[in-house]
Design a protein around this motif. Sequence first.
Motif, PDB file in Angstrom:
ATOM      1  N   GLY A 108      31.867  30.626  52.299  1.00 54.31           N
ATOM      2  CA  GLY A 108      31.463  31.816  51.553  1.00 54.31           C
ATOM      3  C   GLY A 108      30.953  32.927  52.447  1.00 54.31           C
ATOM      4  O   GLY A 108      31.148  34.118  52.166  1.00 54.31           O
ATOM      5  N   ALA A 109      30.286  32.559  53.568  1.00 57.05           N
ATOM      6  CA  ALA A 109      29.752  33.577  54.493  1.00 57.05           C
ATOM      7  C   ALA A 109      30.851  34.326  55.206  1.00 57.05           C
ATOM      8  O   ALA A 109      30.607  35.398  55.774  1.00 57.05           O
ATOM      9  CB  ALA A 109      28.821  32.914  55.508  1.00 57.05           C
ATOM     10  N   GLY A 110      32.090  33.772  55.194  1.00 55.91           N
ATOM     11  CA  GLY A 110      33.177  34.508  55.824  1.00 55.91           C
ATOM     12  C   GLY A 110      33.429  35.855  55.167  1.00 55.91           C
ATOM     13  O   GLY A 110      33.964  36.783  55.784  1.00 55.91           O
ATOM     14  N   ALA A 111      33.059  35.978  53.888  1.00 58.40           N
ATOM     15  CA  ALA A 111      33.239  37.249  53.178  1.00 58.40           C
ATOM     16  C   ALA A 111      31.945  38.044  53.087  1.00 58.40           C
ATOM     17  O   ALA A 111      31.864  39.044  52.361  1.00 58.40           O
ATOM     18  CB  ALA A 111      33.778  36.970  51.778  1.00 58.40           C
ATOM     19  N   PHE A 112      30.917  37.628  53.827  1.00 52.11           N
ATOM     20  CA  PHE A 112      29.603  38.265  53.711  1.00 52.11           C
ATOM     21  C   PHE A 112      29.654  39.741  54.129  1.00 52.11           C
ATOM     22  O   PHE A 112      29.124  40.614  53.446  1.00 52.11           O
ATOM     23  CB  PHE A 112      28.588  37.508  54.569  1.00 52.11           C
ATOM     24  CG  PHE A 112      27.191  38.068  54.490  1.00 52.11           C
ATOM     25  CD1 PHE A 112      26.321  37.662  53.498  1.00 52.11           C
ATOM     26  CD2 PHE A 112      26.742  39.015  55.409  1.00 52.11           C
ATOM     27  CE1 PHE A 112      25.043  38.177  53.425  1.00 52.11           C
ATOM     28  CE2 PHE A 112      25.469  39.531  55.346  1.00 52.11           C
ATOM     29  CZ  PHE A 112      24.612  39.114  54.346  1.00 52.11           C
ATOM     30  N   MET A 113      30.281  40.007  55.265  1.00 49.11           N
ATOM     31  CA  MET A 113      30.251  41.375  55.796  1.00 49.11           C
ATOM     32  C   MET A 113      30.971  42.351  54.887  1.00 49.11           C
ATOM     33  O   MET A 113      30.613  43.530  54.813  1.00 49.11           O
ATOM     34  CB  MET A 113      30.861  41.405  57.191  1.00 49.11           C
ATOM     35  CG  MET A 113      30.046  40.662  58.242  1.00 49.11           C
ATOM     36  SD  MET A 113      30.764  40.851  59.887  1.00 49.11           S
ATOM     37  CE  MET A 113      29.615  39.895  60.873  1.00 49.11           C
ATOM     38  N   ALA A 114      31.981  41.889  54.173  1.00 46.29           N
ATOM     39  CA  ALA A 114      32.741  42.784  53.298  1.00 46.29           C
ATOM     40  C   ALA A 114      32.165  42.869  51.908  1.00 46.29           C
ATOM     41  O   ALA A 114      32.631  43.677  51.093  1.00 46.29           O
ATOM     42  CB  ALA A 114      34.197  42.303  53.219  1.00 46.29           C
ATOM     43  N   ALA A 115      31.145  42.055  51.599  1.00 42.49           N
ATOM     44  CA  ALA A 115      30.594  42.014  50.247  1.00 42.49           C
ATOM     45  C   ALA A 115      29.755  43.257  49.971  1.00 42.49           C
ATOM     46  O   ALA A 115      29.289  43.957  50.874  1.00 42.49           O
ATOM     47  CB  ALA A 115      29.765  40.748  50.064  1.00 42.49           C
ATOM     48  N   SER A 116      29.550  43.523  48.682  1.00 42.47           N
ATOM     49  CA  SER A 116      28.726  44.657  48.265  1.00 42.47           C
ATOM     50  C   SER A 116      27.265  44.407  48.629  1.00 42.47           C
ATOM     51  O   SER A 116      26.766  43.276  48.508  1.00 42.47           O
ATOM     52  CB  SER A 116      28.865  44.857  46.751  1.00 42.47           C
ATOM     53  OG  SER A 116      27.968  45.836  46.297  1.00 42.47           O
ATOM     54  N   PRO A 117      26.540  45.428  49.057  1.00 42.83           N
ATOM     55  CA  PRO A 117      25.131  45.227  49.468  1.00 42.83           C
ATOM     56  C   PRO A 117      24.244  44.704  48.350  1.00 42.83           C
ATOM     57  O   PRO A 117      23.273  43.991  48.623  1.00 42.83           O
ATOM     58  CB  PRO A 117      24.690  46.630  49.914  1.00 42.83           C
ATOM     59  CG  PRO A 117      25.949  47.331  50.284  1.00 42.83           C
ATOM     60  CD  PRO A 117      26.994  46.800  49.334  1.00 42.83           C
ATOM     61  N   ASP A 118      24.567  45.032  47.072  1.00 44.59           N
ATOM     62  CA  ASP A 118      23.694  44.583  45.992  1.00 44.59           C
ATOM     63  C   ASP A 118      23.922  43.120  45.633  1.00 44.59           C
ATOM     64  O   ASP A 118      23.279  42.602  44.714  1.00 44.59           O
ATOM     65  CB  ASP A 118      23.876  45.456  44.752  1.00 44.59           C
ATOM     66  CG  ASP A 118      25.314  45.447  44.257  1.00 44.59           C
ATOM     67  OD1 ASP A 118      26.167  44.836  44.912  1.00 44.59           O
ATOM     68  OD2 ASP A 118      25.578  46.077  43.202  1.00 44.59           O
ATOM     69  N   THR A 119      24.839  42.432  46.359  1.00 44.79           N
ATOM     70  CA  THR A 119      25.054  40.993  46.135  1.00 44.79           C
ATOM     71  C   THR A 119      24.613  40.154  47.328  1.00 44.79           C
ATOM     72  O   THR A 119      24.862  38.956  47.347  1.00 44.79           O
ATOM     73  CB  THR A 119      26.546  40.722  45.863  1.00 44.79           C
ATOM     74  OG1 THR A 119      27.314  41.046  47.040  1.00 44.79           O
ATOM     75  CG2 THR A 119      27.053  41.533  44.681  1.00 44.79           C
ATOM     76  N   LYS A 120      23.971  40.792  48.306  1.00 44.54           N
ATOM     77  CA  LYS A 120      23.628  40.081  49.545  1.00 44.54           C
ATOM     78  C   LYS A 120      22.116  40.044  49.743  1.00 44.54           C
ATOM     79  O   LYS A 120      21.407  41.014  49.444  1.00 44.54           O
ATOM     80  CB  LYS A 120      24.269  40.769  50.760  1.00 44.54           C
ATOM     81  CG  LYS A 120      25.776  40.765  50.738  1.00 44.54           C
ATOM     82  CD  LYS A 120      26.354  41.251  52.072  1.00 44.54           C
ATOM     83  CE  LYS A 120      26.062  42.709  52.329  1.00 44.54           C
ATOM     84  NZ  LYS A 120      26.770  43.184  53.552  1.00 44.54           N
TER      85      LYS A 120
END
Length: 595
Positions: free
Chosen positions: A295-307
């Motif tokens: 799941g962390a592989g998509a962390f950088m591309a995720a929306s800031p309000d979901t991190k």
Amino acid sequence: MAKKTLIDWQSDSILVSYATRRTGHVLGPVRYEAVSADDDAAGKSSAEALREAISALGLEKSEAVVLASREMLELRTIQVPRMEAEELPDIIRYQAQRQFAQINENWVVDFVMLPDRPADEMQTALVAALNPVHMSAIETACRAAQVELQHVAMEPLEIARFGVETGQIPRQGVALAACLSETQAEIVLYRDGRVILVRGTRLPHDTDQRDKALRSEITRTMVAAGPLLDGAPVAGALLMAHPLLAENAQSAIAEVVGITPQVIDPSSLLSAEVAGISPDALIRTAGHRVVALAGAGAFMAASPDTKIDFKHPKRRPPKRQNRTRIALAATAALLLVIAGGSWWYSENSRLNEELADLEAQIESKQGLLETAQKRVAELREIDKFLQGSPNFLAELAYVAERIPPADKVLISAPRMNTTSDGIGIMAMNIAADSAATISQFEESLRDEHHIVKGSNYEQLDEPDGLYKWIANERVAIHDRGWKLVQQLTGPGAAPPAGKAGQSPPPGAPEPAPSSAASSPAEEQTRSAVNDADTSQASQQPTTDDTSAGSSADGSPATEQSDTDVPPANETQPPAAPIPDENKRASSETESGSAA
């Protein structure tokens, strides 16, 4: 494509891999490193284990995302009043310090807002806090391993992210995801594709007890999420576990939520070899950690309000400057300065032109001014001369009208002059029939404008006809001139000097000598008379045959009787008494000059 180093960090071990796909579903080689909890033990420290793993995988100089395990965190939901988004970081941190058990101001706090329910007065946030000791250990180990630490994420939330990224979680309705290993269970509840609840629990090693504990934990999760679900049923379920664990867990989940979950084997996320542990053992004992790495592989591309990112926690944003308003204000100020400067320049130029014009006019009229000043000075000199110069013809008439008759007094050798102080002087020799007549002569001429002083009184041994006494007389005349300026400029000006000096008309009463205090002009006149007497003290009066007096009827004067002659031993009679005003000299008119 650049590799993203993924590190799952626990107190007893670390798990290192990297993402090979943009979605982050499949991992590269995985390296498992056991860590000694005691620095004095023979095992490796976290920094050493990480350095060896990074070196073995050739990930030096790469960017790293570290996942902090649940045991390192304090996690719970917090409700806060509705407010502006920029104010939430401070309020949530304040509430976390009050509600969390061990947190203090040094802990790193971050949060994500759970789906909003407009009907509620409060809004809910999932808040996590990381011990600063663990944060410092992570940063130190990454520096030692020569990787650039970019983010520190939360392991349970990345498991939830993986469930969304797989597409197995429906975008509408309520969904449940469970990720299991032999000793750990992570349960995530979704609504409309967004996380609304994250729970974790330790599982017993016994299979029967594990299934029972899992069933109880899912039940508690559904009860805790009841207010958030509004009675909506679970529309989808996902189970991520080793096949041996998933067989019994699938039935336990279906029994509670009423729907059979889809199953994902975490071993399908491994694309290459696993070092440090067998793949089967890794999935059974740390399957939830492998899912979190995926799941962390998509962390950088995720929306800031979901991190949740402990490396860059949410903070109150700095005050934004309204550049447009500032630019407009600066432009307005600049235009105002330009307008003011332009007005000042034009006004100053106009005033300079006026000044130059006035200066030219002054310069052109300077010659006229000098001429006028010269003429004024000349007029003043003339006025001064006229004021100090009596009309001697009028003065002679004044004397002739006032002195005793010719049979008593005879005037000879009259002399007239004006002193440098502007005082008129009349000097004459007189012959009289007696000393009393001399006194009468002097008294007849004295008034406020005439000061009379006699000298060289002498009784003749041989009388000259009617005249037995001789003397020298001097008359000082002041304030009998012509006040030209006053006459020309002032209302009610005095008449010209020639007319002012004339005697009063016949029949007018004789002016009496003034007994008042002498004026400054009289004092100056007396001083002039005294100076004149000093210069002519040696002169003796003589009888001028051509100016002999006559009687009132034209007949020759006759000799007076011997009774009028003073005693023989009186060679010079005493001078007639002179009033006090004739004795004081004026200092005011000493500055005047004769014309």
